[in-house]
Design a protein around this motif. Structure first.
Motif, PDB file in Angstrom:
ATOM      1  N   SER A  24       1.149  -1.319  -0.133  1.00 48.08           N
ATOM      2  CA  SER A  24      -0.401  -0.196  -0.110  1.00 48.08           C
ATOM      3  C   SER A  24       0.870   1.599  -0.127  1.00 48.08           C
ATOM      4  N   PRO A  25       0.175   2.021  -0.420  1.00 49.75           N
ATOM      5  CA  PRO A  25       0.949   3.479  -0.293  1.00 49.75           C
ATOM      6  C   PRO A  25       1.324   3.995   1.188  1.00 49.75           C
ATOM      7  N   ASP A  26       2.483   4.571   1.367  1.00 47.74           N
ATOM      8  CA  ASP A  26       2.684   4.865   2.489  1.00 47.74           C
ATOM      9  C   ASP A  26       1.115   6.425   2.948  1.00 47.74           C
ATOM     10  N   GLY A  27       0.487   6.309   4.242  1.00 47.53           N
ATOM     11  CA  GLY A  27      -0.033   7.190   4.639  1.00 47.53           C
ATOM     12  C   GLY A  27      -1.651   6.579   4.719  1.00 47.53           C
ATOM     13  N   MET A  28      -1.798   5.357   3.582  1.00 49.89           N
ATOM     14  CA  MET A  28      -2.855   4.784   3.649  1.00 49.89           C
ATOM     15  C   MET A  28      -2.930   4.209   4.351  1.00 49.89           C
ATOM     16  N   PRO A  29      -4.278   4.520   5.236  1.00 49.67           N
ATOM     17  CA  PRO A  29      -5.224   4.133   6.328  1.00 49.67           C
ATOM     18  C   PRO A  29      -5.424   3.136   6.270  1.00 49.67           C
ATOM     19  N   ASP A  30      -4.742   2.211   8.160  1.00 48.95           N
ATOM     20  CA  ASP A  30      -5.488   0.919   8.305  1.00 48.95           C
ATOM     21  C   ASP A  30      -6.344   0.111   8.218  1.00 48.95           C
ATOM     22  N   THR A  31      -6.930  -0.885   8.880  1.00 43.21           N
ATOM     23  CA  THR A  31      -8.216  -1.307   8.151  1.00 43.21           C
ATOM     24  C   THR A  31      -9.859  -0.315   9.621  1.00 43.21           C
ATOM     25  N   SER A  32      -8.388  -0.818  10.248  1.00 43.24           N
ATOM     26  CA  SER A  32      -9.685   0.435  11.762  1.00 43.24           C
ATOM     27  C   SER A  32      -9.722   1.834  11.545  1.00 43.24           C
ATOM     28  N   ARG A  33      -8.661   2.107  10.714  1.00 39.63           N
ATOM     29  CA  ARG A  33      -8.137   3.433  10.273  1.00 39.63           C
ATOM     30  C   ARG A  33      -8.130   4.726  12.150  1.00 39.63           C
ATOM     31  N   HIS A  34      -7.503   3.692  12.582  1.00 33.71           N
ATOM     32  CA  HIS A  34      -6.997   4.163  13.873  1.00 33.71           C
ATOM     33  C   HIS A  34      -5.300   4.447  13.668  1.00 33.71           C
ATOM     34  N   TYR A  37      -0.896   2.438   7.188  1.00 36.19           N
ATOM     35  CA  TYR A  37       0.375   1.358   6.834  1.00 36.19           C
ATOM     36  C   TYR A  37       1.860   2.399   5.712  1.00 36.19           C
ATOM     37  N   ASP A  38       2.571   2.336   5.770  1.00 34.23           N
ATOM     38  CA  ASP A  38       3.966   2.949   5.808  1.00 34.23           C
ATOM     39  C   ASP A  38       5.083   2.423   5.677  1.00 34.23           C
ATOM     40  N   GLU A  39       5.264   1.440   4.895  1.00 33.88           N
ATOM     41  CA  GLU A  39       5.979   0.326   5.223  1.00 33.88           C
ATOM     42  C   GLU A  39       7.293   0.972   4.894  1.00 33.88           C
ATOM     43  N   GLU A 183      -1.353  -4.595  11.444  1.00 35.34           N
ATOM     44  CA  GLU A 183      -2.187  -2.860  11.868  1.00 35.34           C
ATOM     45  C   GLU A 183      -2.940  -3.265  13.211  1.00 35.34           C
ATOM     46  N   SER A 184      -3.667  -2.092  13.317  1.00 35.77           N
ATOM     47  CA  SER A 184      -3.976  -1.410  14.551  1.00 35.77           C
ATOM     48  C   SER A 184      -5.240  -2.512  14.700  1.00 35.77           C
ATOM     49  N   ASP A 185      -5.721  -2.934  15.970  1.00 36.85           N
ATOM     50  CA  ASP A 185      -7.301  -3.987  16.368  1.00 36.85           C
ATOM     51  C   ASP A 185      -7.844  -3.867  15.697  1.00 36.85           C
ATOM     52  N   LEU A 186      -9.160  -4.065  15.541  1.00 37.08           N
ATOM     53  CA  LEU A 186     -10.352  -3.426  15.028  1.00 37.08           C
ATOM     54  C   LEU A 186     -10.801  -3.240  15.868  1.00 37.08           C
TER      55      LEU A 186
END
Length: 206
Positions: A24-34, A37-39, A183-186
Protein backbone atom coordinates in the motif's frame (compact mmCIF):
# COMPACT_ATOMS: atom_id res chain seq x y z
CA UNK A 1 19.22 -6.81 2.55
CA UNK A 2 16.74 -3.93 2.62
CA UNK A 3 17.08 -1.69 5.71
CA UNK A 4 14.18 0.43 6.95
CA UNK A 5 13.67 3.19 4.38
CA UNK A 6 14.49 1.00 1.36
CA UNK A 7 10.88 0.18 0.48
CA UNK A 8 9.66 3.43 -1.05
CA UNK A 9 7.89 2.37 -4.25
CA UNK A 10 4.97 0.51 -2.67
CA UNK A 11 1.65 1.27 -4.35
CA UNK A 12 3.31 1.76 -7.73
CA UNK A 13 4.80 -1.67 -8.37
CA UNK A 14 7.69 -3.41 -6.60
CA UNK A 15 8.48 -1.81 -3.24
CA UNK A 16 12.19 -1.81 -4.07
CA UNK A 17 14.48 -2.85 -6.94
CA UNK A 18 14.77 -6.62 -7.33
CA UNK A 19 12.01 -7.23 -4.75
CA UNK A 20 8.96 -9.12 -6.01
CA UNK A 21 6.62 -7.57 -3.41
CA UNK A 22 4.28 -4.63 -3.62
CA UNK A 23 2.33 -2.83 -0.93
CA UNK A 24 0.00 0.00 0.00
CA UNK A 25 1.14 3.61 -0.51
CA UNK A 26 2.66 5.19 2.59
CA UNK A 27 0.00 6.96 4.64
CA UNK A 28 -2.97 4.83 3.53
CA UNK A 29 -5.31 4.27 6.52
CA UNK A 30 -5.35 0.74 7.89
CA UNK A 31 -8.55 -1.28 8.34
CA UNK A 32 -9.49 0.29 11.69
CA UNK A 33 -8.40 3.76 10.50
CA UNK A 34 -6.58 4.22 13.81
CA UNK A 35 -3.21 3.90 12.09
CA UNK A 36 -1.64 3.90 8.61
CA UNK A 37 0.34 1.57 6.40
CA UNK A 38 3.84 2.96 5.98
CA UNK A 39 6.28 0.43 4.57
CA UNK A 40 9.11 2.95 4.23
CA UNK A 41 9.15 3.45 8.02
CA UNK A 42 8.26 -0.06 9.21
CA UNK A 43 9.63 -2.76 6.87
CA UNK A 44 13.11 -4.20 6.59
CA UNK A 45 14.49 -7.46 5.17
CA UNK A 46 17.63 -8.98 6.66
CA UNK A 47 18.98 -12.48 6.10
CA UNK A 48 15.86 -13.36 4.14
CA UNK A 49 13.52 -12.43 7.02
CA UNK A 50 10.94 -9.69 6.49
CA UNK A 51 10.36 -7.54 9.58
CA UNK A 52 7.41 -5.20 10.14
CA UNK A 53 8.09 -2.82 13.05
CA UNK A 54 4.66 -1.73 14.30
CA UNK A 55 4.91 1.43 16.37
CA UNK A 56 3.81 5.03 16.91
CA UNK A 57 6.17 7.72 15.64
CA UNK A 58 6.98 10.91 17.63
CA UNK A 59 4.21 12.82 15.82
CA UNK A 60 1.60 10.41 17.22
CA UNK A 61 0.93 8.47 13.99
CA UNK A 62 0.80 4.71 14.55
CA UNK A 63 1.89 2.58 11.64
CA UNK A 64 2.20 -0.91 10.23
CA UNK A 65 2.41 -2.38 6.72
CA UNK A 66 0.37 -4.08 4.00
CA UNK A 67 2.43 -6.19 1.59
CA UNK A 68 1.73 -8.67 -1.18
CA UNK A 69 3.85 -10.85 -3.48
CA UNK A 70 3.63 -9.87 -7.15
CA UNK A 71 2.08 -13.13 -8.33
CA UNK A 72 -1.05 -14.02 -10.34
CA UNK A 73 -4.47 -14.04 -8.66
CA UNK A 74 -5.58 -17.65 -8.20
CA UNK A 75 -8.93 -19.39 -7.76
CA UNK A 76 -8.07 -22.12 -5.22
CA UNK A 77 -4.61 -22.51 -3.75
CA UNK A 78 -2.58 -23.62 -0.79
CA UNK A 79 0.00 -21.45 0.92
CA UNK A 80 2.30 -21.85 3.89
CA UNK A 81 3.94 -19.06 5.88
CA UNK A 82 6.65 -19.17 8.56
CA UNK A 83 6.06 -16.31 10.99
CA UNK A 84 6.18 -14.96 14.53
CA UNK A 85 5.13 -11.75 16.32
CA UNK A 86 6.01 -9.91 19.51
CA UNK A 87 3.05 -9.65 21.96
CA UNK A 88 2.33 -6.00 21.13
CA UNK A 89 -0.86 -4.54 22.64
CA UNK A 90 -3.17 -2.80 20.18
CA UNK A 91 -1.72 -4.36 17.00
CA UNK A 92 -2.61 -7.47 15.01
CA UNK A 93 -1.23 -9.61 12.24
CA UNK A 94 -3.26 -11.03 9.40
CA UNK A 95 -2.15 -12.98 6.35
CA UNK A 96 -5.13 -13.37 4.08
CA UNK A 97 -6.76 -13.82 0.69
CA UNK A 98 -8.87 -10.95 -0.68
CA UNK A 99 -11.20 -11.48 -3.67
CA UNK A 100 -10.40 -9.62 -6.88
CA UNK A 101 -14.03 -8.46 -7.07
CA UNK A 102 -13.89 -7.14 -3.49
CA UNK A 103 -17.08 -9.00 -2.61
CA UNK A 104 -17.18 -12.78 -2.81
CA UNK A 105 -15.34 -14.34 0.13
CA UNK A 106 -12.26 -13.65 2.23
CA UNK A 107 -9.92 -16.09 3.98
CA UNK A 108 -7.85 -14.81 6.92
CA UNK A 109 -5.07 -17.09 8.19
CA UNK A 110 -3.03 -16.80 10.28
CA UNK A 111 -4.68 -13.89 12.11
CA UNK A 112 -4.51 -12.68 15.70
CA UNK A 113 -4.10 -9.77 18.05
CA UNK A 114 -0.36 -9.93 18.65
CA UNK A 115 -0.99 -10.42 22.37
CA UNK A 116 -3.56 -13.19 21.76
CA UNK A 117 -3.76 -16.58 20.01
CA UNK A 118 -3.56 -17.56 16.34
CA UNK A 119 -6.79 -18.22 14.48
CA UNK A 120 -8.38 -18.31 11.06
CA UNK A 121 -11.63 -16.95 9.65
CA UNK A 122 -13.63 -17.60 6.51
CA UNK A 123 -15.82 -14.62 5.53
CA UNK A 124 -18.80 -15.27 3.27
CA UNK A 125 -18.68 -11.66 2.07
CA UNK A 126 -15.33 -9.85 1.97
CA UNK A 127 -15.01 -7.67 5.07
CA UNK A 128 -18.42 -8.86 6.24
CA UNK A 129 -19.71 -10.20 9.53
CA UNK A 130 -20.84 -13.61 8.22
CA UNK A 131 -17.84 -15.52 9.52
CA UNK A 132 -16.63 -18.98 10.41
CA UNK A 133 -13.88 -18.51 13.02
CA UNK A 134 -11.36 -21.08 14.24
CA UNK A 135 -8.85 -20.66 17.09
CA UNK A 136 -5.67 -22.62 17.68
CA UNK A 137 -5.18 -21.53 21.29
CA UNK A 138 -1.49 -21.00 20.43
CA UNK A 139 0.34 -17.68 20.81
CA UNK A 140 2.37 -16.21 17.93
CA UNK A 141 5.38 -15.27 20.07
CA UNK A 142 7.51 -18.16 18.79
CA UNK A 143 8.06 -19.31 15.21
CA UNK A 144 5.16 -21.20 13.62
CA UNK A 145 4.25 -22.54 10.19
CA UNK A 146 0.66 -21.88 9.13
CA UNK A 147 -0.86 -23.55 6.07
CA UNK A 148 -4.15 -22.68 4.39
CA UNK A 149 -5.65 -25.11 1.86
CA UNK A 150 -8.46 -23.80 -0.36
CA UNK A 151 -10.17 -26.11 -2.85
CA UNK A 152 -13.49 -25.72 -4.72
CA UNK A 153 -15.22 -27.64 -1.91
CA UNK A 154 -13.40 -26.74 1.31
CA UNK A 155 -11.04 -24.57 3.34
CA UNK A 156 -8.65 -26.04 5.92
CA UNK A 157 -6.42 -24.24 8.42
CA UNK A 158 -3.28 -26.05 9.68
CA UNK A 159 -0.76 -24.88 12.30
CA UNK A 160 2.56 -26.70 12.69
CA UNK A 161 1.06 -29.81 11.11
CA UNK A 162 -2.11 -29.85 13.26
CA UNK A 163 -5.51 -29.06 11.74
CA UNK A 164 -7.03 -26.04 13.48
CA UNK A 165 -10.31 -26.19 11.58
CA UNK A 166 -11.95 -27.07 8.29
CA UNK A 167 -15.20 -26.11 6.58
CA UNK A 168 -17.16 -26.88 3.42
CA UNK A 169 -19.72 -24.11 3.99
CA UNK A 170 -19.71 -20.95 1.81
CA UNK A 171 -16.39 -21.81 0.16
CA UNK A 172 -15.23 -18.87 -2.03
CA UNK A 173 -15.03 -19.41 -5.77
CA UNK A 174 -13.53 -16.04 -6.80
CA UNK A 175 -9.80 -15.57 -7.59
CA UNK A 176 -7.92 -14.06 -4.66
CA UNK A 177 -4.89 -11.90 -3.86
CA UNK A 178 -2.56 -12.95 -1.02
CA UNK A 179 -1.52 -10.24 1.47
CA UNK A 180 0.53 -9.86 4.67
CA UNK A 181 -0.49 -7.15 7.14
CA UNK A 182 0.61 -5.73 10.45
CA UNK A 183 -1.99 -3.20 11.59
CA UNK A 184 -4.00 -1.88 14.54
CA UNK A 185 -6.69 -3.96 16.24
CA UNK A 186 -10.19 -3.56 14.84
CA UNK A 187 -12.93 -1.57 16.61
CA UNK A 188 -14.20 -1.57 19.28
CA UNK A 189 -10.53 -1.72 20.28
CA UNK A 190 -9.07 1.77 20.78
CA UNK A 191 -6.02 3.23 19.05
CA UNK A 192 -2.85 1.39 20.17
CA UNK A 193 -1.06 2.96 23.14
CA UNK A 194 1.79 5.20 22.01
CA UNK A 195 4.19 2.98 23.97
CA UNK A 196 3.22 -0.17 22.05
CA UNK A 197 5.87 -1.31 19.61
CA UNK A 198 7.38 -4.54 18.38
CA UNK A 199 8.06 -6.77 15.43
CA UNK A 200 6.08 -9.06 13.17
CA UNK A 201 8.45 -11.32 11.22
CA UNK A 202 8.03 -13.51 8.15
CA UNK A 203 10.77 -15.98 7.27
CA UNK A 204 9.20 -17.40 4.12
CA UNK A 205 5.98 -17.82 2.17
CA UNK A 206 5.32 -20.51 -0.39
Amino acid sequence: SYPVGSLRGCGHGPCAPNLDWGGSPDGMPDTSRHCVYDESHTVSITGGVMNIFVHTDPSGVCMGANLYPLIPKFPYMAYSIRFRGDPVAGFKEVMFLWPVDGVHGEIDYPENHLDSTIGGTLHTIAGGSQTQPFDSGVASTSWHTATMEWTPTGVTFVLDGTVVGTTSLDVPQTPMTFMVRGESDLPPAPKPPASSQGNLQVDWVT
